[in-house]
Design a protein around this motif. Sequence first.
Motif, PDB file in Angstrom:
ATOM      1  N   ASN A   1       0.843  -1.196   0.000  1.00  0.00           N
ATOM      2  CA  ASN A   1       0.000   0.000   0.000  1.00  0.00           C
ATOM      3  C   ASN A   1       0.877   1.244   0.000  1.00  0.00           C
ATOM      4  OD1 ASN A   1      -2.299  -1.524  -0.066  1.00  0.00           O
ATOM      5  ND2 ASN A   1      -2.806  -1.265   2.101  1.00  0.00           N
TER       6      ASN A   1
ATOM      7  N   TRP B   1      -3.378   3.097   4.211  1.00  0.00           N
ATOM      8  CA  TRP B   1      -4.259   3.790   3.262  1.00  0.00           C
ATOM      9  C   TRP B   1      -3.505   4.008   1.956  1.00  0.00           C
ATOM     10  CZ3 TRP B   1      -1.792   5.994   7.342  1.00  0.00           C
ATOM     11  CH2 TRP B   1      -1.021   7.155   7.132  1.00  0.00           C
TER      12      TRP B   1
ATOM     13  N   THR C   1      -8.952   5.300   6.118  1.00  0.00           N
ATOM     14  CA  THR C   1      -7.856   4.383   6.430  1.00  0.00           C
ATOM     15  C   THR C   1      -8.449   3.017   6.755  1.00  0.00           C
ATOM     16  OG1 THR C   1      -7.928   5.125   8.733  1.00  0.00           O
ATOM     17  CG2 THR C   1      -6.265   6.131   7.338  1.00  0.00           C
ATOM     18  N   GLU C   2      -7.599   2.009   6.732  1.00  0.00           N
ATOM     19  CA  GLU C   2      -8.007   0.661   7.094  1.00  0.00           C
ATOM     20  C   GLU C   2      -7.252   0.221   8.340  1.00  0.00           C
ATOM     21  OE1 GLU C   2      -7.121  -1.754   3.736  1.00  0.00           O
ATOM     22  OE2 GLU C   2      -8.568  -0.758   2.411  1.00  0.00           O
TER      23      GLU C   2
ATOM     24  N   TRP D   1      -5.960  -2.997  10.334  1.00  0.00           N
ATOM     25  CA  TRP D   1      -5.659  -4.410  10.136  1.00  0.00           C
ATOM     26  C   TRP D   1      -5.076  -5.012  11.408  1.00  0.00           C
ATOM     27  CZ3 TRP D   1      -5.859  -7.557   5.570  1.00  0.00           C
ATOM     28  CH2 TRP D   1      -6.434  -6.917   4.473  1.00  0.00           C
TER      29      TRP D   1
ATOM     30  N   GLN E   1      -8.761  -7.358   7.894  1.00  0.00           N
ATOM     31  CA  GLN E   1      -9.181  -5.975   8.058  1.00  0.00           C
ATOM     32  C   GLN E   1     -10.301  -5.925   9.081  1.00  0.00           C
ATOM     33  OE1 GLN E   1     -10.149  -3.888   4.439  1.00  0.00           O
ATOM     34  NE2 GLN E   1     -11.195  -2.230   5.546  1.00  0.00           N
TER      35      GLN E   1
ATOM     36  N   GLY F   1     -12.686   0.341   8.893  1.00  0.00           N
ATOM     37  CA  GLY F   1     -12.187   1.373   8.001  1.00  0.00           C
ATOM     38  C   GLY F   1     -12.462   1.094   6.540  1.00  0.00           C
ATOM     39  N   GLY F   2     -12.040   2.039   5.721  1.00  0.00           N
ATOM     40  CA  GLY F   2     -12.241   1.940   4.280  1.00  0.00           C
ATOM     41  C   GLY F   2     -11.936   3.267   3.637  1.00  0.00           C
ATOM     42  N   LYS F   3     -12.380   3.451   2.415  1.00  0.00           N
ATOM     43  CA  LYS F   3     -12.055   4.676   1.682  1.00  0.00           C
ATOM     44  C   LYS F   3     -12.754   5.903   2.240  1.00  0.00           C
ATOM     45  CE  LYS F   3     -10.964   2.387  -2.691  1.00  0.00           C
ATOM     46  NZ  LYS F   3     -11.296   2.257  -4.140  1.00  0.00           N
TER      47      LYS F   3
ATOM     48  N   SER G   1     -12.999   6.025  15.283  1.00  0.00           N
ATOM     49  CA  SER G   1     -13.556   6.024  13.930  1.00  0.00           C
ATOM     50  C   SER G   1     -14.544   7.178  13.782  1.00  0.00           C
ATOM     51  CB  SER G   1     -14.278   4.702  13.649  1.00  0.00           C
ATOM     52  OG  SER G   1     -15.067   4.796  12.474  1.00  0.00           O
TER      53      SER G   1
END
Length: 643
Positions: free
Chosen positions: A169, A189, A199-200, A202, A217, A220-222, A241
């Motif tokens: 990444n 990210w 952000t993710e 993990w 994961q 998170g995500g985009k 979050s």
Amino acid sequence: MHDPQIAPYGSWKSPVTPELIVSDSIGLGQIALDGSQIYWIENRPAEAGRSAIVCRAADGTISDITPQPFSARTRVHEYGGGSFVVSEGVVYFANFADQRLYRVTAGADPEPITQESAMRYADMVVDSRRGRLICVREDHTNSQSEAVNALASVPLSGGSVGQVLVEGNDFYSSPRLSPDGSRLAWLTWNHPNMPWDGTELWVADLNVDGTLAHAEQVAGGKTESIFQPSWSPDGSLYFISDRTNWWNIYRWRNGQIEALHEQEAEFGVPQWIFGMSTYAFASAQSIICWYTAKGIEHLARLDTTNGQLTPIELPYSTFTNIQASNGYAVFEAASPAEDQTLLQLNLSANKAEVLRQASKVKVKQAYISEPQSIEFPTENGLSAYAYYYPPHNADYQAPEGELPPLLVLSHGGPTAQTVNAFNAGIQFWTSRGFAVIDVNYGGSTAYGRAYRERLRGQWGIVDVDDCVNAAKYLVERGLADGRRLAIRGGSAGGYTTLCALTFRDIFAAGASHFGVSDLMGLLRDTHKFESRYLDGMVGPYPEKADLYYQRSAINFTNKLSCPVIFFQGLEDKVVLPNQAERMVEALKAKKLPVAYVAYEGEQHGFRRAENIKRTLEAELYFYSRIFGFEPADQIEPVAIENL
């Protein structure tokens, strides 16, 4: 007591001198706890901006851990942060000059544990079971391509650039080991996101040989920003979050995510640097946390068993870098009348002890302007926020009927925030007779994700509108002279400043501190971390090339009609010096008054005492010539072209 002397605004003699601001003053940074010992960073202007690691022992003695010329400062992402970690009395840190990792103990000389290379390291955690550091590594070996970021391990014994654990990444941060050392959590990210966009989180198991297995994961995500993953003493993973618009605290346990305390408040901040901490565990059942609601900051205790949030009442208005252990917490705090202070809070007695103060010099209350939180109308029927500081000096009053010049402050980031804490730089102006308004324009943190995203695709529009409307708000209320309005800002705030001066006609002067004048130049020249930032702030390139042109002040100097002073570090890798130099040449050609003050050896932001002092004096001198007052200070003149 005596009757105040009558003198024009701007000409008042003030005890808040440039010498006072830089003399015996420091910046306080990252904090770490190691048993009964407390460690922190001190940024020292008097030592050429060196970042020293300092330790307070159990008996209260304070000593430097890193001797001169070592400076604990990493250049990962250029902004750095997370530059050291400590375990069992051994400190591991990134040294600014060579970006190598070093090991040091109290009273000893630092020893390098990485080789000379094009690698940079940050955000370390000690994996004592396997005799290594786990950290973010940024590889600049190939100067012809973008730096490569990864999570890597580095042997504590030294001699290696490290072994890659996770890669692929664009960005990584916050590697955190579970208490038993069996699992690793981290954030990652990709372009074009910034960490406050998405952000993710993990988590993976750690094998006996230190490699990772069963990575998954968690959140998170985009479009969900995760901040500060932290393991509880009981092995549960906590994180912040903004999935509900507000950065709230969550827990991942037994494969399930649960909110601890839902509130329309921000418990997190934009991750501009590594190692940021807005909460910490006093125990598995108790979190000491910072949050801001309606722009006001609070310190509180969060019960992890029932989600109850209990305020901790202290005479401070801002809190940062929170660390905690059983029975106490350590953090930095400030108030409108008191500069940044390092505190140790006894959690049972709710009693705070001052460990260190950013400045030993105190300003008497008679010369301090108290900030007033204001909400003002702006475009599209919306409201924006700011702190207003009226001119204040007990020794002076202005002639009857005179209104003060106004200085509008545009903060950097632009995803940052201004707070109601003592700022000697602001008091420098107000105690001389300036009014100041410090604007939290649309895009600022502290008011939820929706407020942050007002700036999406609108940089150079929304921020400028809000700064202009803040000035108009004060002028309409008779609190500022509409003919003597100035705007100043640094970095992204410098961009807002230059756009306001170019595309609006309300300001009579301005000051750009390492500000952006050419969005295309920024896109072309800046570092990896921000290289795609403008996708969200302006639009993707080249699809939106027209917007990049239209919102760059350098392309419209024909619209500029007021004097500007520029300040620039010549080693700035974030906003290159040519951004200022091209504007200066354009203003010279237009025969507009312009001044340029450049500093050898300075990067993005000024760290050396002599340069901080000169910047304050030069800007005051510049305004005195433009606004027509005689400063009380003896100032070395600044060369102003075309005046």
